[in-house]
Design a protein around this motif. Structure first.
Motif, PDB file in Angstrom:
ATOM      1  N   SER A 173      78.720  -1.220 -63.250  1.00 46.41           N
ATOM      2  CA  SER A 173      78.967  -0.180 -62.240  1.00 46.41           C
ATOM      3  C   SER A 173      77.742   0.041 -61.365  1.00 46.41           C
ATOM      4  O   SER A 173      77.868   0.363 -60.177  1.00 46.41           O
ATOM      5  CB  SER A 173      79.374   1.129 -62.926  1.00 46.41           C
ATOM      6  OG  SER A 173      80.543   0.932 -63.698  1.00 46.41           O
TER       7      SER A 173
ATOM      8  N   THR B  12      84.738   0.047 -56.057  1.00 43.87           N
ATOM      9  CA  THR B  12      85.409  -1.197 -56.437  1.00 43.87           C
ATOM     10  C   THR B  12      86.741  -1.304 -55.703  1.00 43.87           C
ATOM     11  O   THR B  12      87.279  -0.319 -55.201  1.00 43.87           O
ATOM     12  CB  THR B  12      85.664  -1.250 -57.949  1.00 43.87           C
ATOM     13  OG1 THR B  12      86.627  -0.237 -58.307  1.00 43.87           O
ATOM     14  CG2 THR B  12      84.375  -1.011 -58.727  1.00 43.87           C
TER      15      THR B  12
ATOM     16  N   ILE C   6      80.579  -8.112 -58.020  1.00 47.01           N
ATOM     17  CA  ILE C   6      79.784  -7.276 -58.934  1.00 47.01           C
ATOM     18  C   ILE C   6      79.081  -8.146 -59.968  1.00 47.01           C
ATOM     19  O   ILE C   6      77.885  -7.977 -60.249  1.00 47.01           O
ATOM     20  CB  ILE C   6      80.683  -6.232 -59.634  1.00 47.01           C
ATOM     21  CG1 ILE C   6      81.249  -5.241 -58.621  1.00 47.01           C
ATOM     22  CG2 ILE C   6      79.890  -5.488 -60.710  1.00 47.01           C
ATOM     23  CD1 ILE C   6      82.357  -4.364 -59.183  1.00 47.01           C
TER      24      ILE C   6
ATOM     25  N   PRO D 116      76.658   3.855 -56.016  1.00 48.36           N
ATOM     26  CA  PRO D 116      78.032   3.718 -56.500  1.00 48.36           C
ATOM     27  C   PRO D 116      78.708   5.089 -56.479  1.00 48.36           C
ATOM     28  O   PRO D 116      78.070   6.109 -56.743  1.00 48.36           O
ATOM     29  CB  PRO D 116      77.851   3.212 -57.934  1.00 48.36           C
ATOM     30  CG  PRO D 116      76.495   3.667 -58.343  1.00 48.36           C
ATOM     31  CD  PRO D 116      75.669   3.761 -57.090  1.00 48.36           C
TER      32      PRO D 116
ATOM     33  N   THR E 250      77.077  -2.596 -58.517  1.00 51.73           N
ATOM     34  CA  THR E 250      77.870  -2.497 -57.279  1.00 51.73           C
ATOM     35  C   THR E 250      76.980  -2.241 -56.061  1.00 51.73           C
ATOM     36  O   THR E 250      77.343  -2.638 -54.944  1.00 51.73           O
ATOM     37  CB  THR E 250      78.911  -1.365 -57.382  1.00 51.73           C
ATOM     38  OG1 THR E 250      78.254  -0.134 -57.674  1.00 51.73           O
ATOM     39  CG2 THR E 250      79.957  -1.669 -58.443  1.00 51.73           C
TER      40      THR E 250
END
Length: 335
Positions: free
Chosen positions: A305, A232, A288, A198, A308
């Motif tokens: 997070s 994202t 996600i 990420p 991801t």
């Protein structure tokens, strides 16, 4: 090992946070033989401030999962904090300011406490939740600042305390080289085909890239593995540049991946250089959430997070010989 500006090449003169000539960020010039005793690759640290970080598990299932959320404070940021705080302590720094209401703030607060430092963490006035409580538990002072992320950073920088920025301090990013070393070691000193990470401010991407580059230069691996950055849909400045699409960040971020918030990252030019032979993929909140549920059913409770990386791998139809870096503990986000 020299510390040089990434943009103009000027060598750091002392403890300045950014280059006096051009304002660019510093990095360490890695020009030493590689050692399989990983800490020996950081010879500038004489006495480590350690909480038992590094050597996180890597497990093999359908893919390889690097469980970096199992570092002491629950995130990969401990790799950078142990290195930066150790260096600052031996340099005589006793009071520091950091700007982060998330994993970096918690990590710097913990390692600062272990080093006997006075730590002030500057956060947005709206900051709430378990990560803020974690910062306070380590004894750090919370300083709430009105305004946006840039206002918070400016307040820390102008506080009169030494700015121990996890984004700008070169030794923080350099500590994350250790992750690349461990990934290759855990695979029997072979490189994976792909590594999914990420990406927000860029510290993870840049530190890991330098570790792989060091090993490639020293002949430990033949080449740097393909790095796939995952962002994202709301926070995708790197992917926008790589994939040549327009990016207009929303006025208010609402993504469930609330650790990925850097819509205008300072280190974007450096990230573009690191990812030039890799890829960048964007994922939606729905993608996600689906990935998070899959990981949880495997017994891996991570932050959204962190999920991801699996979302990116599924969307990308990635290699089976891929390592997914799971960066933050899901325990931090449970209420």
């Amino acid at each position: 090992m020299r510390v040089i500006c990434t943009r103009c090449g000027k060598e750091r003169e002392g403890m300045e946070v950014t280059c006096n000539r051009c304002g660019g960020p510093f990095k360490l010039d890695i020009d030493l033989p590689f050692s399989k005793e990983i800490r020996l690759n950081f010879p500038y640290i004489k006495d480590w401030v350690s909480l038992g970080e590094w050597n996180s598990p890597m497990i093999k299932g359908d893919l390889f999962y690097k469980l970096d959320f199992m570092n002491p404070t629950g995130s990969y940021k401990d790799r950078g904090s142990t290195t930066m705080i150790s260096y600052l302590k031996q340099s005589g720094i006793k009071e520091i300011a950091e700007d982060s209401s998330g994993n970096a703030g918690a990590s710097v607060a913990a390692y600062g406490a272990a080093a006997g430092m006075k730590v002030s963490i500057f956060v947005p006035s709206t900051a709430r939740g378990n990560k803020v409580r974690q910062i306070q538990a380590y004894g750090a002072s919370i300083v709430k600042v009105e305004g946006n992320r840039d206002d918070v950073s400016r307040a820390a920088r102008e506080s009169g305390l030494y700015h121990a920025s996890h984004i700008l301090q070169p030794h923080f990013r350099d500590g994350i080289r250790s992750l690349a070393y461990e990934i290759v070691r855990d695979l029997g000193w072979r490189k994976p085909e792909e590594v999914y990470v990420p990406v927000s401010a860029g510290t993870l991407l840049l530190g890991m890239y330098e570790g792989f580059r060091h090993m490639a230069n020293e002949g430990v691996i033949k080449e740097i593995p393909k790095i796939v950055a995952v962002q994202t849909e709301q926070v995708s400045p790197l992917c926008a540049k790589i994939n040549h699409v327009n990016y207009n960040p929303p006025e208010k971020l609402t993504s469930i991946a609330d650790a990925l918030v850097s819509t205008n990252p300072t280190l974007l030019p450096e990230m573009l250089n690191a990812i030039k032979d890799g890829e960048c993929v964007t994922v939606s909140d729905q993608e996600i959430l689906e990935a998070w549920k899959i990981l949880a059913r495997k017994g891996l409770l991570v932050e959204y997070s962190s999920a991801t990386t699996l979302a990116g791998h599924m969307k990308n139809k990635g290699s089976n010989n891929a390592v997914l870096v799971l960066t933050g503990s899901g325990l931090k986000t449970l209420s």
